[in-house]
Motif scaffolding. Sequence first.
Motif, mmCIF file in Angstrom:
data_model
loop_
_atom_site.group_PDB
_atom_site.id
_atom_site.type_symbol
_atom_site.label_atom_id
_atom_site.label_comp_id
_atom_site.label_asym_id
_atom_site.label_seq_id
_atom_site.Cartn_x
_atom_site.Cartn_y
_atom_site.Cartn_z
ATOM 1 N N THR A 219 0.833 -1.204 0.000
ATOM 2 C CA THR A 219 0.000 0.000 0.000
ATOM 3 C C THR A 219 0.864 1.249 0.000
ATOM 4 O O THR A 219 0.542 2.242 -0.659
ATOM 5 N N CYS A 220 1.970 1.224 0.743
ATOM 6 C CA CYS A 220 2.892 2.360 0.702
ATOM 7 C C CYS A 220 3.428 2.565 -0.711
ATOM 8 O O CYS A 220 3.421 3.685 -1.232
ATOM 9 N N GLU A 221 3.874 1.500 -1.344
ATOM 10 C CA GLU A 221 4.502 1.637 -2.658
ATOM 11 C C GLU A 221 3.517 2.125 -3.710
ATOM 12 O O GLU A 221 3.870 2.970 -4.542
ATOM 13 N N VAL A 222 2.294 1.606 -3.699
ATOM 14 C CA VAL A 222 1.342 1.995 -4.735
ATOM 15 C C VAL A 222 0.904 3.446 -4.571
ATOM 16 O O VAL A 222 0.449 4.074 -5.525
ATOM 17 N N ASN A 223 1.061 4.003 -3.362
ATOM 18 C CA ASN A 223 0.688 5.393 -3.134
ATOM 19 C C ASN A 223 1.888 6.336 -3.127
ATOM 20 O O ASN A 223 1.764 7.500 -2.749
ATOM 21 N N GLY A 224 3.058 5.833 -3.529
ATOM 22 C CA GLY A 224 4.222 6.697 -3.629
ATOM 23 C C GLY A 224 4.870 7.024 -2.309
ATOM 24 O O GLY A 224 5.562 8.049 -2.189
ATOM 25 N N VAL A 225 4.690 6.191 -1.292
ATOM 26 C CA VAL A 225 5.281 6.406 0.024
ATOM 27 C C VAL A 225 6.438 5.437 0.205
ATOM 28 O O VAL A 225 6.341 4.256 -0.157
ATOM 29 N N ASN A 226 7.530 5.909 0.757
ATOM 30 C CA ASN A 226 8.677 5.051 1.029
ATOM 31 C C ASN A 226 8.318 4.098 2.174
ATOM 32 O O ASN A 226 8.130 4.531 3.310
ATOM 33 N N PRO A 227 8.210 2.792 1.921
ATOM 34 C CA PRO A 227 7.785 1.877 2.988
ATOM 35 C C PRO A 227 8.784 1.776 4.125
ATOM 36 O O PRO A 227 8.395 1.553 5.271
ATOM 37 N N PHE A 228 10.073 1.946 3.834
ATOM 38 C CA PHE A 228 11.063 1.903 4.911
ATOM 39 C C PHE A 228 10.835 3.060 5.884
ATOM 40 O O PHE A 228 10.816 2.867 7.104
ATOM 41 N N GLU A 229 10.681 4.265 5.348
ATOM 42 C CA GLU A 229 10.456 5.423 6.216
ATOM 43 C C GLU A 229 9.147 5.278 6.989
ATOM 44 O O GLU A 229 9.053 5.651 8.160
ATOM 45 N N TYR A 230 8.127 4.746 6.327
ATOM 46 C CA TYR A 230 6.838 4.580 6.990
ATOM 47 C C TYR A 230 6.936 3.622 8.172
ATOM 48 O O TYR A 230 6.533 3.934 9.295
ATOM 49 N N LEU A 231 7.507 2.439 7.954
ATOM 50 C CA LEU A 231 7.594 1.457 9.031
ATOM 51 C C LEU A 231 8.515 1.934 10.146
ATOM 52 O O LEU A 231 8.214 1.755 11.331
ATOM 53 N N ALA A 232 9.652 2.537 9.789
ATOM 54 C CA ALA A 232 10.568 3.026 10.808
ATOM 55 C C ALA A 232 9.908 4.070 11.685
ATOM 56 O O ALA A 232 10.143 4.132 12.895
ATOM 57 N N ASP A 233 9.043 4.882 11.090
ATOM 58 C CA ASP A 233 8.358 5.915 11.854
ATOM 59 C C ASP A 233 7.218 5.327 12.684
ATOM 60 O O ASP A 233 7.054 5.673 13.859
ATOM 61 N N VAL A 234 6.430 4.438 12.084
ATOM 62 C CA VAL A 234 5.285 3.867 12.783
ATOM 63 C C VAL A 234 5.727 3.058 14.002
ATOM 64 O O VAL A 234 5.086 3.091 15.053
ATOM 65 N N LEU A 235 6.825 2.341 13.879
ATOM 66 C CA LEU A 235 7.291 1.517 14.989
ATOM 67 C C LEU A 235 7.714 2.359 16.190
ATOM 68 O O LEU A 235 7.778 1.843 17.304
ATOM 69 N N LEU A 236 7.992 3.637 15.980
ATOM 70 C CA LEU A 236 8.418 4.505 17.074
ATOM 71 C C LEU A 236 7.341 5.455 17.556
ATOM 72 O O LEU A 236 7.444 5.970 18.673
ATOM 73 N N THR A 237 6.347 5.730 16.747
ATOM 74 C CA THR A 237 5.412 6.803 17.067
ATOM 75 C C THR A 237 3.990 6.331 17.243
ATOM 76 O O THR A 237 3.050 7.058 16.963
ATOM 77 N N CYS A 238 3.802 5.100 17.698
ATOM 78 C CA CYS A 238 2.449 4.650 18.008
ATOM 79 C C CYS A 238 1.944 5.448 19.202
ATOM 80 O O CYS A 238 2.691 5.732 20.128
ATOM 81 N N PRO A 239 0.675 5.822 19.217
ATOM 82 C CA PRO A 239 0.162 6.698 20.269
ATOM 83 C C PRO A 239 0.212 6.050 21.644
ATOM 84 O O PRO A 239 0.236 4.833 21.768
ATOM 85 N N PRO A 240 0.233 6.858 22.690
ATOM 86 C CA PRO A 240 0.220 6.316 24.051
ATOM 87 C C PRO A 240 -1.073 5.576 24.340
ATOM 88 O O PRO A 240 -2.064 5.714 23.641
ATOM 89 N N GLU A 241 -1.077 4.846 25.421
ATOM 90 C CA GLU A 241 -2.246 4.024 25.763
ATOM 91 C C GLU A 241 -3.462 4.862 26.107
ATOM 92 O O GLU A 241 -4.575 4.549 25.687
ATOM 93 N N THR A 242 -3.277 5.935 26.836
ATOM 94 C CA THR A 242 -4.422 6.655 27.393
ATOM 95 C C THR A 242 -4.796 7.894 26.597
ATOM 96 O O THR A 242 -5.704 8.595 26.988
ATOM 97 N N SER A 243 -4.094 8.209 25.518
ATOM 98 C CA SER A 243 -4.357 9.432 24.770
ATOM 99 C C SER A 243 -4.693 9.115 23.327
ATOM 100 O O SER A 243 -3.791 8.985 22.494
ATOM 101 N N PRO A 244 -5.966 8.950 22.980
ATOM 102 C CA PRO A 244 -6.309 8.737 21.567
ATOM 103 C C PRO A 244 -5.901 9.960 20.740
ATOM 104 O O PRO A 244 -6.394 11.044 20.944
ATOM 105 N N VAL A 245 -4.992 9.777 19.830
ATOM 106 C CA VAL A 245 -4.535 10.872 18.971
ATOM 107 C C VAL A 245 -4.539 10.388 17.544
ATOM 108 O O VAL A 245 -4.654 9.193 17.269
ATOM 109 N N GLU A 246 -4.428 11.289 16.640
ATOM 110 C CA GLU A 246 -4.308 10.948 15.227
ATOM 111 C C GLU A 246 -2.892 11.248 14.808
ATOM 112 O O GLU A 246 -2.415 12.361 14.966
ATOM 113 N N LEU A 247 -2.222 10.249 14.285
ATOM 114 C CA LEU A 247 -0.805 10.348 13.986
ATOM 115 C C LEU A 247 -0.564 10.234 12.493
ATOM 116 O O LEU A 247 -0.954 9.262 11.877
#
Length: 539
Positions: free
Chosen positions: A441-469
């Motif tokens: 899905t990253c590749e078909v939309n022109g997003v670098n999958p490496f950058e996406y996964l590296a970022d997502v693995l570090l920036t998942c939202p906290p447990e008690t604070s629903p946020v949009e990331l």
Amino acid sequence: MGGDDHRCEWRERAEALETRLAQLESSLAKLQRHTFGKRSEKMPPVSEELRRAGVTSSDPEAALAKRRANAEKKKGLPAREIVHKVPEEKKHCPRCGGHDFTSLGAGKVTTVYDYIPARFEQQIHIQEKLRCKCGETILTAEKPAGAYDKAGYGSGVLAHLAVAKCADAIPIYRLAKQYRRSGVPVSRSSLNDLFHRTAEETAPLAQRLLALTAQQLVVQADETTVRVLAEGKTRTAWLWTFLAQAEDKHLIAYCYSPSRSGETPVSVLGGTKGFLVSDGYTGYNKVTTPEGRERVGCIAHLRRRFFDALPSAPQARQALDLILELYKVERAAAELNVFGTPQHLALRREKSRQAMDDLHAWLVAEQPKHLPKGPLGEAIGYALNQWKPLTRFLDDARLPVDNNASERALRPAALGRKNYLFVGNDHAGQNIAGLYALIATCEVNGVNPFEYLADVLLTCPPETSPVELQPLRCKWGSHEAEDVLRGADHRRAAGGRQRRAGPGRVPAAWHQQGHLLSLEGQVLGHAGERREAPAAARG
């Protein structure tokens, strides 16, 4: 005696032998193409047939725009200026004999693109500790964010593992060799553990992507085999792909199942309405019901059947020529940029319908002339049995003429199947299906999958604070993603993202807002439960 209804044992035997001969000739032609022809494509692609027919899609302005866009991308690469000085012994003027030279402009500039190999680094994190003068209070700086609790490797390593295996089809043992050359000897079992841990951390995102895909009006589906390690041998399992489009974003989801039964389409698409584009496989029948989805056929599958019959039945060329007329209409719509519009529908009703009517008349006329079990007879029977789904695209411009997109989505899995041969067990199959989905899905939309996964693995939202990331600064379709995250200021002020320790912490569910692919903070795990990632899949 001699009547048409007379049962003759020799005539029946002759017909059976004729059928068998036609099947053998067709099989021989397939084997010859497989052995001596192109291995990647058993029949000429539609684009090549259109070129032969004089239908071209060359657009000088579009080609120029693409070259300029590529040049702009190259300009964005990190640049390093290397100044080459004139040696002192060469600073001599042959005219006047002088040695006093001054700079002439900025100098001659030459741009060279070079490759700098990737490298590992040790990151030694030191958390400051402070003690109050009273001696009663001790403060410790926040622990740095990690891909998971007590992670010994950074998110870059995990993202590289996932992308290299799922996007580039590099087996784990080859990655271990690469890492060893970079000075980091890591065992294959450790890399397998990291790969599956990455899949488990991102599994809720893949599940949400699958659910989003099933919600769309038009869904394309296909399936392919995958080998799974069994006791003393391997067994066959299946990898399913489901594609859809939401506004200007493309969604590609995968689902693993131990069998090819129709339960998998039911589990994914059950209870949804719309259209399902697929081949004639009966496993989709449970969701293509009057109260479910309407089936749309695939012209490419029909074309392939007539192409396979061509060596033993030259008459099949007429069917291929009529099918080519359909693709001429689609090419014209692409050049006019009118896909899915009333103008596209008008083209289909005017030209495509006439081609399909001519094809149907030819099928009816040819059917009695060929044995039902012969290659051409089977192709004709398939076309007539699937005629309603095959012609459904004539009445709705939103429907694709074929299911080639889902077949293309399965190519990385097919290449991986040749390289790393099999997965270790069903859980490993589910893991790789989830990573396939996020990366594709990253590749078909022109997003670098490496950058996406590296970022997502570090920036998942906290447990008690629903946020949009927003995972990273990138483009989804033609819309520029914003760099400001809701809740990001709080995390920066706290010295980094707070991660909940202990079992049950999982990434947030994936949803869409406007033109951004976002994450919604929700706790999806079960308290007290945490499955360790198995080292089961072979590299």
